[in-house]
Design an enzyme around this catalytic site. Structure first.
Site, PDB file in Angstrom:
ATOM      1  N   ASP A 508     115.436  26.728  -0.896  1.00 42.11           N
ATOM      2  CA  ASP A 508     114.911  28.099  -0.816  1.00 42.11           C
ATOM      3  C   ASP A 508     115.737  29.079  -1.625  1.00 42.11           C
ATOM      4  O   ASP A 508     115.315  30.204  -1.868  1.00 42.11           O
ATOM      5  CB  ASP A 508     114.951  28.584   0.637  1.00 42.11           C
ATOM      6  CG  ASP A 508     113.860  27.972   1.464  1.00 42.11           C
ATOM      7  OD1 ASP A 508     112.709  27.990   1.018  1.00 42.11           O
ATOM      8  OD2 ASP A 508     114.157  27.489   2.573  1.00 42.11           O
TER       9      ASP A 508
HETATM   10  C1  BGC Z   1     119.008  30.301   3.698  1.00 44.57           C
HETATM   11  C2  BGC Z   1     118.074  29.146   3.593  1.00 44.57           C
HETATM   12  C3  BGC Z   1     116.803  29.483   4.301  1.00 44.57           C
HETATM   13  C4  BGC Z   1     116.220  30.764   3.776  1.00 44.57           C
HETATM   14  C5  BGC Z   1     114.992  31.109   4.561  1.00 44.57           C
HETATM   15  C6  BGC Z   1     118.335  31.527   3.189  1.00 44.57           C
HETATM   16  O1  BGC Z   1     119.188  32.605   3.350  1.00 44.57           O
HETATM   17  O2  BGC Z   1     120.179  30.015   2.993  1.00 44.57           O
HETATM   18  O3  BGC Z   1     118.672  28.004   4.137  1.00 44.57           O
HETATM   19  O4  BGC Z   1     115.873  28.471   4.115  1.00 44.57           O
HETATM   20  O5  BGC Z   1     117.155  31.794   3.868  1.00 44.57           O
HETATM   21  O6  BGC Z   1     114.453  32.319   4.253  1.00 44.57           O
HETATM   22  C1  NOJ Z   2     116.173  25.953   5.386  1.00 44.07           C
HETATM   23  C2  NOJ Z   2     114.708  25.795   5.360  1.00 44.07           C
HETATM   24  O1  NOJ Z   2     114.200  25.840   6.650  1.00 44.07           O
HETATM   25  C3  NOJ Z   2     114.322  24.527   4.650  1.00 44.07           C
HETATM   26  O2  NOJ Z   2     112.939  24.435   4.538  1.00 44.07           O
HETATM   27  C4  NOJ Z   2     114.963  24.512   3.304  1.00 44.07           C
HETATM   28  O3  NOJ Z   2     114.529  23.412   2.639  1.00 44.07           O
HETATM   29  C5  NOJ Z   2     116.452  24.663   3.385  1.00 44.07           C
HETATM   30  N1  NOJ Z   2     116.728  25.860   4.072  1.00 44.07           N
HETATM   31  C6  NOJ Z   2     117.157  24.655   2.033  1.00 44.07           C
HETATM   32  O4  NOJ Z   2     117.121  25.868   1.413  1.00 44.07           O
END
Ligand code: BGC
Ligand code: NOJ
Length: 837
Positions: A508
Site C-alpha cells: 500500500d
Molecule cells: C500502512 C499500511 C496500510 C495502509 C492502509 C499504511 O500507513 O503502512 O500497512 O496498509 O496504511 O491504509
Molecule cells: C496492510 C494492508 O492491510 C495489506 O493489505 C497490505 O498489503 C499491507 N498493509 C502492505 O502494505
C-alpha cells in the site's frame, strides 16, 4: 490429537537469539491457553471474546471494550486508545476488605496493587484473570456464550484466610454512547444525551433509545445489591480516576442515576465469606434490539420494553446455564480446530498449527482489520485484498461462512473487473471514500475462490449470480467475475508489458503515481498524477498465479477455451516478468511513473524487495531456469535477518517523492525495511517449492511467535499470535513487534506451514501430501478432515534424509504420486502413510 510418527522432539528455538530469556508466562497446550503470570507485560496482551455478532477485546489486565457487529457504529463500552497509563477502560472488578477498608482489583489494573499471585489465562474465546491479595482470591472468567449477544463475567471470590472476611465487590463498565467516533469527539452533544434505567438491579443503558435507536445495553448481576451507580462522576468522585473510585474507597454505592455526562454501570455486592468459602457472582453485559413498533412498555411511555431481554438475563444469571455455555464454547473450538491437528518434532509448529495460528485466522475472519490495540474500531472497513487472503487461513474451518464472504466480496466488484479497495461490513457496499485503482485487488478474488473450491468442491458457487457494485440487474455468474478480474490486468499493461500498478499493489505504501507534497494527505486516496507508466513486477507474478488458478477452475467446468486462454496469458506474462522483471540476481520490484526501475542494483536505495521474489516463485516463475534459486539466494544474502526477512534493502533514508509512503517511514519500520511478516511465508513457500525444507522451516521459526517467546522483552507483543511487523535491522529497536492480531500474516503463515512445509494441501482432485521437511526431522502425523472424510496421516521419514514423498499408501493400497483421490462417500476414514526416503 494424533500420535507422533518417529524422531525426537526438538525444543527448537532454544535461545536461538542468544539473549537473556525473559518470559511473562507460558503455554498450556493441553488446556489450549496462554498463561500470563505477570500483569506488567511489555504491552497489553489481548484476547478476543465472541464468535458471531457480539465481540470484545480483553487484555491480560481486563482492559478492552465490547461491540455488536460493528466496532464503530455499535460500541457498547468505552476504551481509551493511546492513553497513559496504557490500556485504560475495561471490565473492571474491585474488591474491598470491609474490615480494613483496603481495596484492589483482582485484574491488577486499574488499582495496580502488589498481588500475591496473578494469572491471566487467555483461551479460545475466553479469558480467566485470577489473583490473590491478602488471603482473598478473586477469579473472573470472561466469555460470550455461543448464539447470544452478551458477555458473562463469572466472578468467584474465595476467602483463604483463617477468619471470616467481609468483602464488598464492585463491578464496573463505562458505556460508550454507541457511535465510537462521535463518542470521543462530539462532547457538546454527548454530555446531555446519556440516559439509563435501573429496574430490579439491572442497569439499562438507553442513550438515544428515545429517538432513532431500537437497541439498548444491559448490565446485570446475580447477587442481591447493596447499591448501584450509573453516573461516572458519582462513582469515581471529582478529579479521580479508575484507580481509586470514591465509591469503592468509601465502600458504599450512591445509587446515582445518570442524566447526561458519562453513563456507567456498577453493582455493589456485599459478601460474607467463612474461612475457605467461595462465592460466585455472575455479571452480564449485553446488547438487545426491539422491533421499532414495540420499543416501549407500556406503549406510549418512554420506558424500555424489556419483555424480550428479561428471560435471557434470567437464564444467564444461573450458574448452571453459565457452566453449560462455557462447555459449549470449548466444544465449538475443539470442533473448529479439529479439521487439522498435527504432531511433529517441533512444539512451536504444533501449538501454532493446532491452536493459536488457526485461532488467529478465525479472529481475522471475524474482525478483518477493525478492532485491536492498533486498529481503533473506527477506521478501516473490510479490505478487498485482505479479505481474500484471510480466507486462505479459515476456509477449511468455516466453509459455509467462507462462501458467504466470497459472494459479499464479489458483489462489490466493479463492472470493469476492478475492485473497491474496501467495503463496509454493515452495508456490504464498496467504500467510495477509499475508491478503487489498487491494481492487484481483483486477482486476489481468483485466489480466494480457487482455495474455497479446492477445500469444498462446491462448484455450483461459480454459477451463483452476483451483481457488480451491488447494483441489481447487473448479476453474472461468479465465474464471469473471475474472468473479468483477469481481464482487468490484461486491459492495463504498461510499456514493458507488465501490469500497471495504479494507486499501489500489495504494498500500500509503494505509491508510484501519487507525488504527495501536502502534509496529512492520504497516500492511498489522493488524486494520482495522470500520464505515468508505473508498472508492477509483483502484480505480474500475482497475475501468473491467478491466471493458472482460473485455468484450473475452467477445466473443472469443461471450459477448455478459457483454460487455454488463461494459461496462454499466464505464460505470456511469465515471459515478460523474466525479461523486464529480472535484475540478474533477483526479481525487480516495479517501474516508476517515468519508467525508471525500482528494486534493482541500479538503485541507490531499495535495490531488492521481498514481495516479487516470493510472489514470482509461488507462481512458478524461474523454477526451471535457475532464476528462482538465484532469487532465493539473494533473499538469504540481502534480506534475511535473525528476526525475519526484511521487506527491502537498503532502506530508504529520505523521502522519495516518486515512491510515496514507503519512504516516509524511518528505516527499519513498516514497509521501509521492516520485517513485514505477511510476506515472509511467501519465501517459506518458495523454499519449500524448490525442495529446501530446511530453510523454509528456519524462516518459519524466525517469526513464529511461540519460538520468540523467550525474547518477549524484545518482541514485546503477544507470544501466541503473529504481529504485522517486526522492526528490521536498520531500526534502533530490531526485533520489536507491532500491530499484533489483525494481519494477513496469520493466514499466510498457516498456509506456508500446513500446506507447504507439512505439505497437506487441498486440491480440486484430492488431498495432496507433499511435505518439504528439514533433514533433521523425523516424520510426523496429522489428522485432516476433508470433503466429509477423515484422514489419519503418518509421514515416515528417517532423520537425515531430505526430499519429497516417494511412496504413498491409502488403507494399505499403493497410490501413485502424492495425491489421495477424493473420497467417494461421506463419513469415510482413511489411514494414509507417506514415505520420504
Ligand atoms: C500502512 C499500511 C496500510 C495502509 C492502509 C499504511 O500507513 O503502512 O500497512 O496498509 O496504511 O491504509
Ligand atoms: C496492510 C494492508 O492491510 C495489506 O493489505 C497490505 O498489503 C499491507 N498493509 C502492505 O502494505
Amino acid at each position: 490429537m494424533p500420535g507422533r510418527a518417529s524422531g525426537a522432539r526438538h525444543q527448537t528455538g532454544s535461545n536461538r537469539f542468544k539473549r537473556r530469556v525473559v518470559r511473562y508466562g507460558h503455554f498450556d497446550d493441553e488446556g489450549r491457553e496462554y498463561v500470563i503470570t505477570r500483569p506488567d507485560t511489555p504491552l497489553p496482551w489481548i484476547n478476543y471474546l465472541g464468535t458471531e455478532a457480539y465481540f470484545g477485546i480483553i487484555s491480560n489486565t481486563a482492559g478492552g471494550y465490547s461491540f455488536y457487529r460493528d466496532a464503530r457504529l455499535r460500541r457498547l463500552s468505552r476504551y481509551r486508545y493511546n492513553n497513559a497509563p496504557l490500556d485504560m477502560g475495561g471490565r473492571y472488578v474491585y474488591l474491598r476488605d470491609d474490615d480494613s477498608g483496603e481495596f484492589w482489583s483482582p485484574s491488577w489494573q486499574p488499582t495496580q496493587n502488589e498481588l500475591e499471585d496473578y494469572s491471566c489465562r487467555h483461551g479460545l474465546g475466553y479469558s480467566i484473570i485470577c489473583s490473590t491479595y491478602k488471603g482473598i482470591r478473586g477469579e473472573t472468567t470472561y466469555f460470550v456464550p455461543l448464539g447470544e449477544n452478551l458477555e458473562v463475567w463469572r466472578i468467584r471470590v474465595t476467602n483463604e484466610r483463617k477468619t471470616q472476611a467481609l468483602v464488598s465487590l464492585f463491578d464496573s463498565i463505562e458505556f460508550c454512547l454507541w457511535e465510537a467516533q462521535e463518542d470521543s469527539t462530539n462532547f457538546q452533544r454527548n454530555y446531555s444525551t446519556g440516559q439509563v434505567e435501573v429496574e430490579d438491579g439491572v442497569i439499562y443503558h438507553k442513550t438515544e433509545y428515545r429517538e432513532r435507536r431500537d437497541h439498548f445495553a444491559f448490565f446485570a448481576c446475580s447477587a442481591s445489591l447493596a447499591g448501584f451507580d450509573t453516573q461516572r462522576d458519582s462513582f469515581l468522585g471529582p478529579y479521580r480516576g479508575w484507580d481509586r473510585p470514591i465509591v469503592v474507597e468509601k465502600g458504599k454505592a450512591t445509587d446515582s442515576v445518570a442524566h447526561g455526562w458519562q453513563p456507567m454501570g456498577c453493582h455493589h455486592v456485599k459478601l460474607e465469606l467463612a474461612p475457605g468459602e467461595t462465592k460466585e457472582v455472575i455479571v452480564l453485559l449485553g446488547y438487545q434490539e426491539n422491533p421499532k413498533n414495540d420499543k416501549f412498555d407500556p406503549p406510549g411511555s418512554q420506558t424500555i420494553n424489556k419483555k424480550r431481554v428479561k428471560p435471557i438475563i434470567a437464564r444467564y444469571l444461573q450458574p448452571a446455564a453459565v457452566e453449560q455455555a462455557f462447555t459449549d464454547l470449548r466444544d465449538y473450538w475443539t470442533r473448529t480446530l479439529g479439521i487439522l491437528q498435527v504432531r511433529t518434532d517441533n512444539e512451536h509448529v504444533d501449538r501454532m498449527v493446532n491452536i493459536w495460528n488457526a485461532y488467529q485466522c478465525m479472529v481475522t475472519f471475524n474482525m478483518s482489520r477493525s478492532a485491536s490495540l492498533y486498529e481503533s474500531g473506527i477506521g478501516r472497513g473490510m479490505g478487498f485484498r485482505d479479505s481474500n487472503q484471510d480466507l486462505l487461513g479459515f476456509v477449511h474451518m468455516v466453509p459455509a461462512r467462507a462462501r458467504e464472504r466470497i459472494l459479499d466480496i464479489a458483489a462489490t466488484q466493479l463492472p470493469n473487473g476492478g475492485a473497491y479497495h474496501q467495503y463496509q461490513p454493515l452495508t456490504k457496499r464498496g467504500n467510495n471514500d477509499v475508491g478503487s485503482g489498487f491494481n492487484d485487488d481483483p486477482a486476489w478474488l481468483v485466489l480466494g475462490v480457487a482455495a474455497y473450491l479446492k477445500e469444498t468442491g462446491d462448484s455450483p458457487i461459480l454459477d451463483e449470480p452476483v451483481p457488480y457494485d451491488n447494483a441489481t440487474g447487473t448479476e453474472t455468474p461468479l465465474y464471469e467475475h473471475l474472468q473479468r478480474a483477469i481481464q482487468y490486468t490484461l486491459d492495463r499493461l504498461g510499456p514493458h508489458g507488465l501490469p500497471l500498478i495504479g494507486r499501489a499493489d500489495w504494498n500500500d505504501c509503494l505509491n508510484l503515481n501519487c507525488f504527495s507534497e501536502t502534509p496529512g494527505e492520504s497516500f492511498q486516496t489522493t488524486e494520482n498524477k495522470e500520464g505515468g507508466v508505473a508498472e508492477s513486477v509483483f502484480i505480474g507474478g500475482l497475475f501468473v498465479l491467478a491466471a493458472q488458478e482460473l485455468a484450473g477452475l475452467a477445466k473443472l467446468r469443461g471450459d477448455n477455451a478459457e483454460a487455454n486462454r488463461s494459461l496462454a496469458a499466464s505464460e505470456q506474462m511469465t515471459d515478460v516478468v523474466q525479461k523486464a522483471g529480472w535484475d540478474g540476481a533477483w526479481f525487480r520490484r516495479a517501474y516508476d511513473y517515468f519508467g525508471k526501475v525500482v528494486g534493482s542494483r541500479e538503485c541507490a536505495e531499495g535495490q531488492i524487495f521481498i514481495e516479487p521474489q516470493g510472489m514470482c516463485i509461488m507462481a512458478g516463475i524461474g523454477l526451471e531456469n535457475g532464476m528462482a534459486q538465484r532469487s532465493l539466494a539473494s533473499v538469504r544474502e540481502r534480506l534475511a535477518t535473525p528476526h525475519g526477512i526484511v521487506l527491502n534493502q537498503p532502506a530508504y533514508t529520505y523521502y522519495h517523492l516518486e515512491l510515496g509512503e514507503i519512504s516516509t517511514y524511518p528505516e527499519g519500520y513498516k514497509e521501509n525495511a521492516g520485517i513485514f511478516c505477511h510476506t515472509n511465508p511467501w519465501l517459506m513457500i518458495a523454499e519449500a517449492m524448490v525442495g529446501n525444507g530446511e530453510r523454509a522451516l528456519d524462516y518459519y521459526l524466525r517469526i513464529n511467535p511461540s519460538a520468540r517467546e523467550e525474547i518477549s522483552e524484545i518482541h514485546r507483543c503477544e507470544p501466541y499470535v503473529y504481529a504485522q511487523m517486526i522492526a528490521g535491522k536498520d531500526a534502533p529497536t530490531p526485533g520489536e513487534a507491532k500491530n499484533s492480531w489483525l494481519t494477513g500474516t496469520a493466514a499466510w503463515n498457516f498456509v506456508a506451514v500446513s500446506q507447504w512445509i507439512l505439505g497437506i494441501r487441498a486440491a480440486h482432485d484430492g488431498l495432496r501430501i507433499d511435505p518439504s521437511l528439514p533433514a533433521g526431522w523425523g516424520g510426523f502425523s496429522a489428522m485432516r478432515r476433508f470433503r466429509g472424510a477423515r484422514y489419519n496421516i503418518t509421514v515416515h521419514k528417517a532423520p537425515g534424509s531430505a526430499g519429497r514423498v516417494t511412496r504413498l499408501t491409502v488403507d494399505g493400497r499403493e497410490t501413485p504420486g502424492n495425491l489421495i483421490p477424493l473420497p467417494t462417500r461421506p463419513g469415510q476414514s482413511f489411514d494414509v502413510e507417506a514415505f520420504i526416503q
